[in-house]
Design a protein around this motif. Structure first.
Motif, PDB file in Angstrom:
ATOM      1  N   GLN A 207       0.871  -1.169   0.000  1.00 47.79           N
ATOM      2  CA  GLN A 207       0.000   0.000   0.000  1.00 47.79           C
ATOM      3  C   GLN A 207       0.911   1.222   0.000  1.00 47.79           C
ATOM      4  OE1 GLN A 207      -3.497  -0.971   0.249  1.00 47.79           O
ATOM      5  NE2 GLN A 207      -2.530  -2.993   0.128  1.00 47.79           N
ATOM      6  N   LEU A 208       1.007   1.889  -1.122  1.00 47.42           N
ATOM      7  CA  LEU A 208       1.915   3.019  -1.255  1.00 47.42           C
ATOM      8  C   LEU A 208       1.190   4.305  -0.901  1.00 47.42           C
ATOM      9  CD1 LEU A 208       4.832   3.563  -2.138  1.00 47.42           C
ATOM     10  CD2 LEU A 208       3.932   4.062  -4.417  1.00 47.42           C
ATOM     11  N   THR A 209       1.692   5.025   0.076  1.00 48.72           N
ATOM     12  CA  THR A 209       1.052   6.273   0.471  1.00 48.72           C
ATOM     13  C   THR A 209       1.653   7.452  -0.288  1.00 48.72           C
ATOM     14  OG1 THR A 209       2.502   7.018   2.285  1.00 48.72           O
ATOM     15  CG2 THR A 209       0.903   5.268   2.786  1.00 48.72           C
ATOM     16  N   SER A 210       1.045   8.601  -0.102  1.00 51.77           N
ATOM     17  CA  SER A 210       1.566   9.840  -0.690  1.00 51.77           C
ATOM     18  C   SER A 210       2.600  10.493   0.207  1.00 51.77           C
ATOM     19  CB  SER A 210       0.417  10.826  -0.921  1.00 51.77           C
ATOM     20  OG  SER A 210      -0.241  11.120   0.308  1.00 51.77           O
ATOM     21  N   LEU A 211       2.889   9.879   1.343  1.00 52.83           N
ATOM     22  CA  LEU A 211       3.813  10.441   2.324  1.00 52.83           C
ATOM     23  C   LEU A 211       5.256  10.072   2.001  1.00 52.83           C
ATOM     24  CD1 LEU A 211       1.737   9.518   5.491  1.00 52.83           C
ATOM     25  CD2 LEU A 211       1.940  11.786   4.454  1.00 52.83           C
ATOM     26  N   HIS A 212       6.177  10.926   2.443  1.00 48.75           N
ATOM     27  CA  HIS A 212       7.602  10.700   2.254  1.00 48.75           C
ATOM     28  C   HIS A 212       8.331  10.871   3.583  1.00 48.75           C
ATOM     29  CE1 HIS A 212       6.112  11.823  -1.719  1.00 48.75           C
ATOM     30  NE2 HIS A 212       7.134  11.171  -2.231  1.00 48.75           N
ATOM     31  N   SER A 213       9.506  10.285   3.660  1.00 51.52           N
ATOM     32  CA  SER A 213      10.334  10.490   4.840  1.00 51.52           C
ATOM     33  C   SER A 213      10.607  11.977   5.025  1.00 51.52           C
ATOM     34  CB  SER A 213      11.661   9.739   4.700  1.00 51.52           C
ATOM     35  OG  SER A 213      12.548  10.083   5.756  1.00 51.52           O
ATOM     36  N   ALA A 214      10.430  12.455   6.251  1.00 55.73           N
ATOM     37  CA  ALA A 214      10.709  13.855   6.552  1.00 55.73           C
ATOM     38  C   ALA A 214      12.142  14.057   7.014  1.00 55.73           C
ATOM     39  CB  ALA A 214       9.746  14.349   7.639  1.00 55.73           C
ATOM     40  N   ALA A 215      12.876  12.953   7.229  1.00 59.89           N
ATOM     41  CA  ALA A 215      14.204  13.046   7.821  1.00 59.89           C
ATOM     42  C   ALA A 215      15.332  12.634   6.893  1.00 59.89           C
ATOM     43  CB  ALA A 215      14.254  12.179   9.081  1.00 59.89           C
ATOM     44  N   ALA A 216      15.046  11.871   5.830  1.00 62.31           N
ATOM     45  CA  ALA A 216      16.097  11.383   4.943  1.00 62.31           C
ATOM     46  C   ALA A 216      15.601  11.373   3.512  1.00 62.31           C
ATOM     47  CB  ALA A 216      16.540   9.982   5.355  1.00 62.31           C
ATOM     48  N   ASP A 217      16.508  11.642   2.578  1.00 60.32           N
ATOM     49  CA  ASP A 217      16.135  11.666   1.169  1.00 60.32           C
ATOM     50  C   ASP A 217      15.719  10.273   0.692  1.00 60.32           C
ATOM     51  OD1 ASP A 217      16.975  14.254   1.406  1.00 60.32           O
ATOM     52  OD2 ASP A 217      18.601  14.106  -0.061  1.00 60.32           O
ATOM     53  N   GLU A 218      16.532   9.284   0.986  1.00 56.68           N
ATOM     54  CA  GLU A 218      16.287   7.902   0.550  1.00 56.68           C
ATOM     55  C   GLU A 218      16.651   6.946   1.682  1.00 56.68           C
ATOM     56  OE1 GLU A 218      14.897   6.911  -2.150  1.00 56.68           O
ATOM     57  OE2 GLU A 218      15.066   8.573  -3.577  1.00 56.68           O
ATOM     58  N   PRO A 219      15.840   6.847   2.725  1.00 59.20           N
ATOM     59  CA  PRO A 219      16.202   6.006   3.870  1.00 59.20           C
ATOM     60  C   PRO A 219      16.357   4.530   3.532  1.00 59.20           C
ATOM     61  CG  PRO A 219      13.920   6.742   4.016  1.00 59.20           C
ATOM     62  CD  PRO A 219      14.563   7.524   2.918  1.00 59.20           C
ATOM     63  N   PHE A 220      15.679   4.081   2.481  1.00 64.44           N
ATOM     64  CA  PHE A 220      15.768   2.680   2.076  1.00 64.44           C
ATOM     65  C   PHE A 220      16.848   2.478   1.012  1.00 64.44           C
ATOM     66  CE2 PHE A 220      14.194  -1.094  -0.336  1.00 64.44           C
ATOM     67  CZ  PHE A 220      14.254  -2.016   0.705  1.00 64.44           C
ATOM     68  N   GLY A 221      17.385   3.580   0.494  1.00 63.08           N
ATOM     69  CA  GLY A 221      18.308   3.488  -0.621  1.00 63.08           C
ATOM     70  C   GLY A 221      17.535   3.452  -1.921  1.00 63.08           C
ATOM     71  N   GLY A 222      18.247   3.502  -3.046  1.00 60.26           N
ATOM     72  CA  GLY A 222      17.564   3.459  -4.325  1.00 60.26           C
ATOM     73  C   GLY A 222      17.059   4.822  -4.750  1.00 60.26           C
ATOM     74  N   SER A 223      15.916   4.832  -5.440  1.00 59.10           N
ATOM     75  CA  SER A 223      15.394   6.086  -5.996  1.00 59.10           C
ATOM     76  C   SER A 223      13.874   6.121  -5.939  1.00 59.10           C
ATOM     77  CB  SER A 223      15.863   6.254  -7.444  1.00 59.10           C
ATOM     78  OG  SER A 223      15.458   5.137  -8.235  1.00 59.10           O
ATOM     79  N   ASP A 224      13.316   5.706  -4.799  1.00 64.66           N
ATOM     80  CA  ASP A 224      11.857   5.698  -4.675  1.00 64.66           C
ATOM     81  C   ASP A 224      11.314   6.990  -4.077  1.00 64.66           C
ATOM     82  OD1 ASP A 224      12.466   5.504  -1.981  1.00 64.66           O
ATOM     83  OD2 ASP A 224      11.502   3.561  -1.670  1.00 64.66           O
ATOM     84  N   GLY A 225      12.180   7.967  -3.858  1.00 65.12           N
ATOM     85  CA  GLY A 225      11.718   9.241  -3.327  1.00 65.12           C
ATOM     86  C   GLY A 225      11.448   9.235  -1.841  1.00 65.12           C
ATOM     87  N   GLY A 226      11.955   8.245  -1.116  1.00 65.72           N
ATOM     88  CA  GLY A 226      11.722   8.196   0.330  1.00 65.72           C
ATOM     89  C   GLY A 226      10.279   7.938   0.686  1.00 65.72           C
ATOM     90  N   LEU A 227       9.581   7.196  -0.164  1.00 67.07           N
ATOM     91  CA  LEU A 227       8.159   6.938   0.055  1.00 67.07           C
ATOM     92  C   LEU A 227       7.904   6.143   1.334  1.00 67.07           C
ATOM     93  CD1 LEU A 227       6.994   6.044  -3.542  1.00 67.07           C
ATOM     94  CD2 LEU A 227       6.147   7.933  -2.173  1.00 67.07           C
ATOM     95  N   ILE A 228       6.759   6.412   1.935  1.00 60.88           N
ATOM     96  CA  ILE A 228       6.297   5.651   3.091  1.00 60.88           C
ATOM     97  C   ILE A 228       5.254   4.646   2.610  1.00 60.88           C
ATOM     98  CG2 ILE A 228       5.170   5.746   5.345  1.00 60.88           C
ATOM     99  CD1 ILE A 228       7.974   7.036   5.227  1.00 60.88           C
TER     100      ILE A 228
END
Length: 268
Positions: A207-228
């Motif tokens: 379930q992909l939300t419209s929210l993004h990490s507020a603390a890191a650009d790419e906390p998971f790595g890669g290029s997903d935009g820091g999606l939550i």
């Protein structure tokens, strides 16, 4: 700045030249959710958006609906004069883009968007987790009312589905680790869901939300935009994720039954 008295619609070519407001885009002209007062007063009875991750807890809209676009549409910032981005009629999966309005002021509607407004690395390590933009109301076609919404408590490590007139459904979940926290004090929406075997998800859709990490650009790595994301995981309790909400099987099944566009509020 007051909006222009006479609206001039941009041409199709002008809209096509705008940056697309998609999940991994960062567009400075968008507005942090909860900071759109300069654009006009809310219509009577209209809901408020969530606030940025550094702000106070979000307000969950009491009534909402989902909409779609027939064509790509221009998005505007607070002045509602110069378009800053393009919202595509189809999303990155090729499905109709889900549009979630939060207030309407005459010919204009404020919507939640799937893009970032700033990167944490360029904003002293803290950036808005949700953005908004103005769109012409006439471009929106209603799909369905939203009845339920999702509340996530990071302190309680719970996800609760709230449906008026029905008992709440609450589940224990895993949340962001201290160095990759889940954003708080913010409301977003479920923008898409899909299976991704490369991430170990071949049974329960992410379930992909419209929210993004507020603390890191790419906390998971890669290029997903820091999606939550909200997704199934065998290890699903404690502060263990890169910012996503980890759910057991019964919880992800319940969330998967909700329509796209369902609002999700995250509090401390």
């Amino acid at each position: 700045m007051a909006p222009a008295e006479v609206y001039v619609a941009p041409t199709a070519d002008a809209i096509a030249a705008l940056p697309e407001a998609k999940y991994n885009a960062t567009i400075a002209g968008l507005m942090p959710a909860g900071q759109s007062a300069a654009a006009g007063s809310p219509a009577a009875g209209s809901p408020a958006t969530g606030t940025p991750a550094t702000g106070s807890p979000a307000t969950v809209p009491g009534a909402a609906a989902t909409f779609h676009l027939s064509v790509d549409a221009a998005l505007y910032g607070a002045d509602r004069v110069t378009p800053v981005a393009r919202l595509a009629a189809s999303n990155f999966l090729g499905d109709p883009t889900v549009v979630v309005p939060v207030q309407t002021v005459g010919d204009w509607t404020l919507i939640l968007t799937p893009s970032r407004q700033a990167l944490p690395s360029a904003n002293n390590g803290s950036a808005p987790a949700q953005t908004t933009a103005w769109i012409r109301t006439s471009l929106l076609t209603k799909d369905a009312d939203l009845v339920s919404h999702i509340d996530v408590s990071l302190g309680g490590q719970t996800l609760t589905i709230v449906t008026p007139g029905q008992p709440d459904q609450s589940f224990a979940v895993g949340v962001g680790a201290p160095d990759t926290p889940t954003p708080t004090g913010v409301t977003g929406y479920i923008q898409a869901r899909y299976l991704d075997a490369s991430q170990g998800e071949s049974v329960y859709p992410i379930q992909l939300t419209s929210l993004h990490s507020a603390a890191a650009d790419e906390p998971f790595g890669g290029s997903d935009g820091g999606l939550i994301g909200v997704h199934f995981e065998q290890e699903n309790t404690g502060q263990i994720s890169h910012g996503c909400i980890r759910l057991p099987a019964d919880a992800i099944t319940a969330v998967n039954a909700l329509p796209l566009g369902t609002l999700i509020t995250i509090t401390a």
